[in-house]
Design a protein around this motif. Sequence first.
Motif, PDB file in Angstrom:
ATOM      1  N   GLY A 210     -14.439  11.572  -5.651  1.00 34.06           N
ATOM      2  CA  GLY A 210     -15.803  11.860  -5.224  1.00 34.06           C
ATOM      3  C   GLY A 210     -16.672  10.663  -4.926  1.00 34.06           C
ATOM      4  O   GLY A 210     -17.857  10.814  -4.628  1.00 34.06           O
ATOM      5  N   LEU A 211     -16.123   9.442  -4.985  1.00 29.04           N
ATOM      6  CA  LEU A 211     -16.913   8.260  -4.656  1.00 29.04           C
ATOM      7  C   LEU A 211     -16.949   8.053  -3.146  1.00 29.04           C
ATOM      8  O   LEU A 211     -15.983   8.375  -2.443  1.00 29.04           O
ATOM      9  N   ARG A 212     -18.052   7.509  -2.658  1.00 31.88           N
ATOM     10  CA  ARG A 212     -18.176   7.146  -1.247  1.00 31.88           C
ATOM     11  C   ARG A 212     -17.951   5.640  -1.130  1.00 31.88           C
ATOM     12  O   ARG A 212     -18.783   4.838  -1.535  1.00 31.88           O
ATOM     13  N   VAL A 213     -16.790   5.258  -0.597  1.00 34.87           N
ATOM     14  CA  VAL A 213     -16.424   3.845  -0.499  1.00 34.87           C
ATOM     15  C   VAL A 213     -16.893   3.296   0.842  1.00 34.87           C
ATOM     16  O   VAL A 213     -16.711   3.922   1.883  1.00 34.87           O
ATOM     17  N   GLU A 214     -17.489   2.112   0.800  1.00 31.74           N
ATOM     18  CA  GLU A 214     -17.959   1.473   2.030  1.00 31.74           C
ATOM     19  C   GLU A 214     -16.965   0.448   2.564  1.00 31.74           C
ATOM     20  O   GLU A 214     -16.781   0.335   3.772  1.00 31.74           O
ATOM     21  N   SER A 215     -16.330  -0.326   1.681  1.00 33.28           N
ATOM     22  CA  SER A 215     -15.391  -1.360   2.129  1.00 33.28           C
ATOM     23  C   SER A 215     -14.664  -1.923   0.918  1.00 33.28           C
ATOM     24  O   SER A 215     -15.052  -1.677  -0.229  1.00 33.28           O
TER      25      SER A 215
END
Length: 477
Positions: A210-215
Amino acid sequence: MPHREAPRTPREVLAYLREHEVKAVDLRFMDFPGQWKHFTIPAAALTEEIFEEGYGFDASSLRGWQAINESDMLLVPQPDTLFLDPFARERTLAMICNIQDPLTREDYSRDPRNVARKAVHYMRQQGVADTACFGPSLEFFIFDEVRYEQTAHAAFYWVDSAEGIWNSGRQEGPNLGGKIPHRQGYFPCPPADSLHDLRSEMMLAMEECGLRVESHHHEKASGGQCAINIHYDELVAMADQVLKYKYVVKNVARRHNKVATFMPKPLFEDYGSGMHVHVSLWKNGQNLFYGSDYSNLSEMAMYALGGLLRHAPALCAITNPTTNSYKRLVPGYEAPVHLAYSQRNRSAAVRIPVYSARPESKRLEYRVPDGTANPYLAFAAMLMAMLDGIRNKIHPGPPLDKDIYDLPPEELQDVPRTPQTLDEALSALERDHDFLLQGGVFTEDVIETWIDYKRTYEVAPLRMRPHPYEFALYFDL
């Protein structure tokens, strides 16, 4: 503003179990010093009543919690925190729990998640903002091996990494080079970045949780320093995410017979690992930190910044809670040493990023904390410092838009420093913690227990033991 899904009800959780053929339910919570704990029940044992009545456990066996004569406490699962554990062999649903007293049914004052929830409630009660957004940037090392021991007659530690520059002359049958020099590990491509695929696996596992990873990228140090950047979220939810983040990093590393650590300074004379925390306050969907002051900050943001800097020595006892934390807070390694602020400047304790001119992007980056911090307590303490700055209109003074490491002593003599030891930080917290007590967010009991635990089990034991380097200094005297 982060988008939040509507909280799931207990009935929806039970339907989710059936739909996904879940076999087990893992109940998780955070102990006082900052380690995630858990126990597991069969999926069939989870009922709607447990979400109301809780699940009993022995709190006397946890560091800094209950005495044995009042050990019974309750875990109360929170439906909106559920996620499928990507590492369990049997399909397992995990939920984060709040802690309650079984007699009074009050939330437990030493439950770190409760402290974080109270901080948000106090902020809203004061009418300052309705949302505190936190975006921590965590750094960590991935090693191939770690060994350490402390006995009456010996002490040592030893870590190793295939990409460490110290292995450039090792017989590897064959050694193909590509070792990363000290301080030159930022953004190399494979094969020098030997951990790219491992980080991608971590990224995908985080998204499953459920995490939103950016990079993700290799960080500046030799020996496997990495970073995975995740999208900001509301305070309590973000602290939950930090625990998932660390859980994923450690388990993916172990899956590949490697070991991950968030220890701030595992290598001498190279960069340490921090947890740079980006923060902004919002109300009615508007970023309250955007304005026309320095670097397009609002007056409120300047006061919040002033609160962070004013209380930074005390905050260090919570945001940098280990003796090793202060091996990182030294000049020359992009870690803040002086309590100043500046735009773009990574040698300052507070940096104002200028990547984007959009009002939604305006924020403060508090660069002091590291990944050994209990995220619930660290974020709550930071919020309380900012609210104190706003309430008392604490202006931070002029910025320091220079490379602080290269300034002559006369220019730095009036700039306060971060504490140089954990004991110094704990003393600062003893002197300066009234701002944490506002609204009953932290309590005197929480502060006293924290200080006593750290001094008894960390500061004193380290002080009493001979250090290996002392033998190099003094053995032949």
